[in-house]
Design a protein around this motif. Structure first.
Motif, PDB file in Angstrom:
ATOM      1  N   SER A  24     -21.459  12.712   1.031  1.00  0.00           N
ATOM      2  CA  SER A  24     -20.077  12.443   1.447  1.00  0.00           C
ATOM      3  C   SER A  24     -19.121  13.534   0.938  1.00  0.00           C
ATOM      4  CB  SER A  24     -19.645  11.068   0.927  1.00  0.00           C
ATOM      5  OG  SER A  24     -18.290  10.831   1.240  1.00  0.00           O
ATOM      6  N   ASP A  25     -19.296  13.941  -0.335  1.00  0.00           N
ATOM      7  CA  ASP A  25     -18.441  15.011  -0.882  1.00  0.00           C
ATOM      8  C   ASP A  25     -18.652  16.311  -0.119  1.00  0.00           C
ATOM      9  OD1 ASP A  25     -17.458  13.249  -2.728  1.00  0.00           O
ATOM     10  OD2 ASP A  25     -18.790  13.889  -4.367  1.00  0.00           O
ATOM     11  N   ALA A  26     -19.879  16.588   0.268  1.00  0.00           N
ATOM     12  CA  ALA A  26     -20.154  17.817   1.016  1.00  0.00           C
ATOM     13  C   ALA A  26     -19.472  17.778   2.380  1.00  0.00           C
ATOM     14  CB  ALA A  26     -21.660  18.012   1.178  1.00  0.00           C
ATOM     15  N   ARG A  27     -19.540  16.597   3.035  1.00  0.00           N
ATOM     16  CA  ARG A  27     -18.861  16.490   4.337  1.00  0.00           C
ATOM     17  C   ARG A  27     -17.346  16.670   4.191  1.00  0.00           C
ATOM     18  NH1 ARG A  27     -22.111  11.195   6.671  1.00  0.00           N
ATOM     19  NH2 ARG A  27     -24.074  12.315   7.199  1.00  0.00           N
ATOM     20  N   ASP A  84     -26.989  20.305  -6.384  1.00  0.00           N
ATOM     21  CA  ASP A  84     -27.188  18.988  -7.002  1.00  0.00           C
ATOM     22  C   ASP A  84     -27.920  18.049  -6.056  1.00  0.00           C
ATOM     23  OD1 ASP A  84     -25.862  19.919  -9.202  1.00  0.00           O
ATOM     24  OD2 ASP A  84     -23.912  19.040  -8.649  1.00  0.00           O
ATOM     25  N   ARG A  85     -27.577  18.149  -4.739  1.00  0.00           N
ATOM     26  CA  ARG A  85     -28.265  17.280  -3.775  1.00  0.00           C
ATOM     27  C   ARG A  85     -29.752  17.596  -3.717  1.00  0.00           C
ATOM     28  NH1 ARG A  85     -26.878  17.853   2.449  1.00  0.00           N
ATOM     29  NH2 ARG A  85     -28.056  19.750   2.016  1.00  0.00           N
ATOM     30  N   GLU A  86     -30.099  18.872  -3.698  1.00  0.00           N
ATOM     31  CA  GLU A  86     -31.512  19.256  -3.665  1.00  0.00           C
ATOM     32  C   GLU A  86     -32.225  18.790  -4.927  1.00  0.00           C
ATOM     33  OE1 GLU A  86     -33.157  20.490  -1.203  1.00  0.00           O
ATOM     34  OE2 GLU A  86     -31.352  20.560   0.061  1.00  0.00           O
ATOM     35  N   ALA A  87     -31.534  18.933  -6.071  1.00  0.00           N
ATOM     36  CA  ALA A  87     -32.150  18.477  -7.328  1.00  0.00           C
ATOM     37  C   ALA A  87     -32.362  16.966  -7.298  1.00  0.00           C
ATOM     38  CB  ALA A  87     -31.254  18.873  -8.508  1.00  0.00           C
ATOM     39  N   ALA A  88     -31.366  16.221  -6.720  1.00  0.00           N
ATOM     40  CA  ALA A  88     -31.516  14.767  -6.633  1.00  0.00           C
ATOM     41  C   ALA A  88     -32.683  14.384  -5.723  1.00  0.00           C
ATOM     42  CB  ALA A  88     -30.221  14.154  -6.132  1.00  0.00           C
ATOM     43  N   ARG A  89     -32.819  15.108  -4.616  1.00  0.00           N
ATOM     44  CA  ARG A  89     -33.945  14.834  -3.716  1.00  0.00           C
ATOM     45  C   ARG A  89     -35.277  15.077  -4.416  1.00  0.00           C
ATOM     46  NH1 ARG A  89     -31.955  17.537   2.011  1.00  0.00           N
ATOM     47  NH2 ARG A  89     -30.490  15.850   2.589  1.00  0.00           N
ATOM     48  N   GLU A 121     -27.600   6.272  -4.472  1.00  0.00           N
ATOM     49  CA  GLU A 121     -26.126   6.282  -4.453  1.00  0.00           C
ATOM     50  C   GLU A 121     -25.571   7.671  -4.756  1.00  0.00           C
ATOM     51  OE1 GLU A 121     -25.069   3.330  -7.281  1.00  0.00           O
ATOM     52  OE2 GLU A 121     -25.431   1.620  -5.930  1.00  0.00           O
ATOM     53  N   GLU A 122     -26.177   8.325  -5.751  1.00  0.00           N
ATOM     54  CA  GLU A 122     -25.733   9.686  -6.070  1.00  0.00           C
ATOM     55  C   GLU A 122     -25.937  10.627  -4.875  1.00  0.00           C
ATOM     56  OE1 GLU A 122     -27.774  10.849  -9.548  1.00  0.00           O
ATOM     57  OE2 GLU A 122     -26.611   9.553 -10.898  1.00  0.00           O
ATOM     58  N   ARG A 123     -27.086  10.428  -4.211  1.00  0.00           N
ATOM     59  CA  ARG A 123     -27.344  11.271  -3.034  1.00  0.00           C
ATOM     60  C   ARG A 123     -26.308  11.035  -1.959  1.00  0.00           C
ATOM     61  NH1 ARG A 123     -32.085   9.335   0.524  1.00  0.00           N
ATOM     62  NH2 ARG A 123     -30.391   7.848   0.897  1.00  0.00           N
ATOM     63  N   ASP A 124     -25.995   9.763  -1.679  1.00  0.00           N
ATOM     64  CA  ASP A 124     -24.993   9.455  -0.645  1.00  0.00           C
ATOM     65  C   ASP A 124     -23.613  10.027  -1.013  1.00  0.00           C
ATOM     66  OD1 ASP A 124     -26.955   8.154   0.747  1.00  0.00           O
ATOM     67  OD2 ASP A 124     -26.411   6.145  -0.033  1.00  0.00           O
ATOM     68  N   LYS A 125     -23.277   9.908  -2.319  1.00  0.00           N
ATOM     69  CA  LYS A 125     -21.980  10.446  -2.745  1.00  0.00           C
ATOM     70  C   LYS A 125     -21.929  11.974  -2.584  1.00  0.00           C
ATOM     71  CE  LYS A 125     -18.686  10.277  -6.562  1.00  0.00           C
ATOM     72  NZ  LYS A 125     -18.362  11.698  -6.467  1.00  0.00           N
TER      73      LYS A 125
END
Length: 442
Positions: free
Chosen positions: A199-202, A148-153, A192-196
């Protein structure tokens, strides 16, 4: 010739025993008795024989009296030595009994510890599976989050590229234009979605590390439990195996026979195993299955020990009066084989079965008096003879420690005692083999 010899003999007797006359005088008459040399010689010889016989008889009586006195003294000394030896044996028996009781307590404590450890092992195994499942879920969630992070990027990059070329896009579209506010709001929402997601990944990585540490600690705890269980199995199984081997019993055949008798589905001896769910078994699974097999073997040994005569038929005070083997027969004095061991105690002393079995004889038998025969597993039979009272009947099932009769003096005996026999395949064996073999276990 004979006359001349007779004359010479008479002359010799005349010189040694001259003719004598014994006068017998009364008031009115006088008589005499003439003692010829031959008569004197016969009298002298007879007197000599009588005196010699008296001397020899007296000597024999004196020697017999002296010998009897020495024999009595020797018998008294032997009796004292025998009594001292009996006291030593009694003290040793009491010591062995205390050691056996202590060993039994250790054995029971080890079994209790094994039960507790088994429960802990099963709980830890369940917890380990739960942790492994949780780690798999977290890893799957982390992989989805990364995607999801890669898709958001990628979406953010496309939006930024669209914002830079907004004028060109508006011109090519004709009459439609993209508001700058809409682009700014979309960029903010994407950031914001990227930051979340980051954070969830960490958090997921931190939780995964914590779970890995907890799993490592759990593995160490499982290894410690495994070691304690393996040591407890070694301490528990080895004495039982040694006991059977000391009695000359084939352990593997006995265990197979017990297993066949307890092979019902779901029975007490059905071996438990940890399922591998079709996967390659882990080292912990293999160790757990080995332990469960050893626990199954321990149960088999305990059942077999209950079915073999590893016990003493007399629990009260007693003393051994005769062992197994050739001995002097107390009735005839001849040398005779003694097929059992004798326990002496007071009349009415309780007698107990030394193993589980079935009573096949309970009554009078010549020589044995009142006799109880018990048939056990593995072709073993025990006999209890000279009883004063029978407390079991033919066909009755008995367990180790059940009272079967009272000690007495029936049959061919010289006093109150128990004659105890162990027969394997119909042939007598030394009962002390079984009694001594169980000293370190029961």
């Amino acid at each position: 010739m004979r006359t001349r010899l007779a004359i010479k003999t008479h002359a010799l007797l005349e010189r040694v025993f001259p003719e004598r006359r014994v006068f017998l005088k009364s008031d009115t008459d006088t008589r005499f008795i003439r003692l010829k040399p031959g008569t004197q010689a016969i009298g002298f010889a007879g007197g000599t024989v009588v005196v010699a016989w008296a001397i020899v008889s007296t000597a024999i009586l004196l020697m017999d009296s002296i010998g009897s006195g020495n024999f009595r003294e020797q018998a008294k000394r032997d009796q004292r030595v025998y009594q001292e030896r009996l006291n030593e044996i009694s003290s040793e028996r009491d010591l062995r009994t205390e050691e056996a009781l202590a060993a039994q307590e250790r054995f029971n404590a080890a079994l209790d510890q094994i039960s507790v450890m088994q429960s802990q092992l099963l709980q830890s195994e369940t917890r380990r599976h739960e942790l492994e499942t949780g780690i798999e879920v977290i890893q799957a969630t982390l992989r989805g989050t990364m995607k999801d992070r890669e898709a958001a990027r990628e979406a953010l990059a496309e939006l930024q590229a669209g914002a830079e070329n907004g004028t060109a896009l508006a011109a090519s579209a004709g009459s439609e234009t993209m508001p700058v506010d809409f682009l700014a709001e979309a960029l903010t929402r994407t950031a914001e979605e990227r930051d979340k997601i980051i954070s969830d990944a960490r958090d997921a990585l931190t939780q995964a590390r914590d779970l890995e540490v907890e799993l490592a600690l759990l593995k160490d705890q499982n290894d410690q439990i495994f070691r304690q269980l393996e040591e407890a199995m070694t301490v528990s199984v080895a004495p039982l195996d040694k006991m059977f081997r000391a009695a000359g019993m084939p352990t593997q055949q006995i265990l197979d026979q017990v297993r066949r008798g307890y092979s019902g589905q779901g029975g007490p001896l059905t071996p438990l195993t940890f399922s591998t769910r079709g996967e390659e078994p882990s080292e912990d699974t293999l160790r757990a299955n080995r332990l469960l097999n050893q626990m199954d073997q321990l149960n088999l040994y305990r059942i077999a020990a209950q079915k073999a005569p590893f016990a003493t038929p007399v629990k009260g005070a007693f003393r051994f009066t005769s062992g197994y083997g050739y001995r002097r027969d107390p009735k005839t004095g001849g040398r005779r084989m003694h097929n059992g061991v004798d326990f002496a105690a007071k009349s009415g002393t309780p007698l107990y079965a030394t193993a589980d079995g079935v009573v096949v004889h309970a009554g009078w038998q010549s020589g044995y008096g009142r006799l109880v025969k018990i048939q056990h597993e593995f072709g073993i039979e025990t006999r209890y003879a000279h009883l004063s009272r029978l407390r079991v009947k033919v066909g009755q099932r008995v367990s180790r420690g059940d009272r079967i009769g009272d000690m007495g003096a029936s049959g061919r005996v010289t006093g109150v005692h128990l004659h105890y026999e162990v027969r394997v395949g119909g042939r007598p064996v030394n009962p002390m083999i079984y009694i001594k073999a169980a000293n370190d276990v029961f």
